[in-house]
Motif scaffolding. Structure first.
Motif, PDB file in Angstrom:
ATOM      1  N   LEU A 187       0.874  -1.161   0.000  1.00 52.32           N
ATOM      2  CA  LEU A 187       0.000   0.000   0.000  1.00 52.32           C
ATOM      3  C   LEU A 187       0.912   1.212   0.000  1.00 52.32           C
ATOM      4  O   LEU A 187       1.687   1.413   0.940  1.00 52.32           O
ATOM      5  N   LEU A 242      -2.691   0.388  -4.178  1.00 51.10           N
ATOM      6  CA  LEU A 242      -2.366  -0.984  -3.820  1.00 51.10           C
ATOM      7  C   LEU A 242      -1.606  -1.593  -4.993  1.00 51.10           C
ATOM      8  O   LEU A 242      -2.083  -1.569  -6.130  1.00 51.10           O
ATOM      9  N   PRO A 263      -1.640  -3.575   4.431  1.00 51.28           N
ATOM     10  CA  PRO A 263      -2.859  -4.201   3.942  1.00 51.28           C
ATOM     11  C   PRO A 263      -3.061  -5.540   4.646  1.00 51.28           C
ATOM     12  O   PRO A 263      -2.092  -6.176   5.065  1.00 51.28           O
ATOM     13  N   CYS A 289      -7.621  -2.236   3.283  1.00 53.36           N
ATOM     14  CA  CYS A 289      -6.630  -1.164   3.406  1.00 53.36           C
ATOM     15  C   CYS A 289      -7.260  -0.018   4.180  1.00 53.36           C
ATOM     16  O   CYS A 289      -8.467   0.207   4.095  1.00 53.36           O
TER      17      CYS A 289
END
Length: 136
Positions: free
Chosen positions: A80, A86, A113, A122
């Motif tokens: 992340l 992501l 994450p 997240c």
């Protein structure tokens, strides 16, 4: 920094020691003989690194990803970024090769994450949460 010790006759013996992996918010992860982590030395932006566990040598380093959080599942790195993207890539010493990337949150993101039941969760520092379904 980072170091590896082995115990000899009940006493620690240094195998290697360096400042190539300076974790700030997240611990590094050992996978298949390699250490993956976020080197967060205050002299530069955080960078994602892969190190050889047995020697402490840096295998690769990504300086422009700006990782905010890191997890691993199924042999893949879940990164992340600090701006809410992501990124998923294989955990391999052969280099960092993105499989996919997408914006999942806005604002600052410094949490790891979390994968559960085929979904990645997240969170931003402001408390926003995103759930990405990877089961397909």
């Amino acid at each position: 920094g980072a170091a590896l010790f082995e115990f000899v006759d009940g006493q620690p013996k240094e195998v290697w020691k360096n400042k190539e992996m300076q974790n700030q918010l997240h611990s590094s992860m050992l996978y298949d003989g390699h250490l993956y982590g976020i080197d967060g030395n205050m002299e530069y932006e955080p960078r994602l690194r892969c190190m050889d566990w047995s020697t402490g040598n840096v295998i690769w380093s990504i300086d422009d990803l700006h990782p905010g959080g890191l997890a691993m599942a199924g042999g893949r790195l879940l990164v992340l970024t600090d701006t809410g993207e992501l990124v998923i890539a294989p955990a391999t010493p052969q280099g960092f090769k993105e499989l996919t990337r997408g914006r999942v949150l806005e604002g600052k993101c410094w949490t790891s994450p979390v994968l559960s039941g085929g979904r990645v969760y997240c969170r931003s520092v402001a408390g926003q949460v995103a759930c990405i379904d990877l089961r397909q």
